[in-house]
Scaffold this active site. Sequence first.
Site, PDB file in Angstrom:
ATOM      1  N   GLU A  75       0.856  -1.391  -0.329  1.00  0.00           N
ATOM      2  CA  GLU A  75       0.219  -0.212   0.183  1.00  0.00           C
ATOM      3  C   GLU A  75       1.118   1.083   0.419  1.00  0.00           C
ATOM      4  OE1 GLU A  75      -2.381  -3.271   1.878  1.00  0.00           O
ATOM      5  OE2 GLU A  75      -0.045  -2.894   2.235  1.00  0.00           O
ATOM      6  N   LYS A 101       2.656  -9.314  -6.011  1.00  0.00           N
ATOM      7  CA  LYS A 101       3.852 -10.504  -4.673  1.00  0.00           C
ATOM      8  C   LYS A 101       3.630 -11.699  -5.436  1.00  0.00           C
ATOM      9  CE  LYS A 101       5.629  -9.474  -0.887  1.00  0.00           C
ATOM     10  NZ  LYS A 101       5.204  -9.388   0.489  1.00  0.00           N
TER      11      LYS A 101
END
Length: 125
Positions: A75, A101
């Site tokens: 974030e 990821k």
Amino acid sequence: MLFRSKIYLKNVRFHAYHGVLPQETQVGNDYVVNLDVSYDFSKAMETDELAGTLNYAELYELVKQEMEIPSKLLEHVAGRIGKRLFAEYPTIQKIQLAITKVNPPFGADCDGAGVEVVLTNDKTL
């Protein structure tokens, strides 16, 4: 002529060191970034000149620089990329950014985990 236009980077791969676990900051992980930038490139459509648009090679370099800075949270990385894009290119109208990821360290058999954000530039709306 009224139209919507965007420039994008699709499935750009990076190796970076984001995460809260010690292994993530030491070994790193692979990431995939998708970026859509809403931007009026009608001038380039008329002139065929790079000055009338955003250079996606420069967008890539900016994203790469921010991905190289280790952070605990994706974030935070997404927020930095958004702020930097708006600062460098104030005529950008909207940014849609996804950071995945590829091998998240929680034992799931999946294609990845990540964040997606849509940011708008109130100055251009």
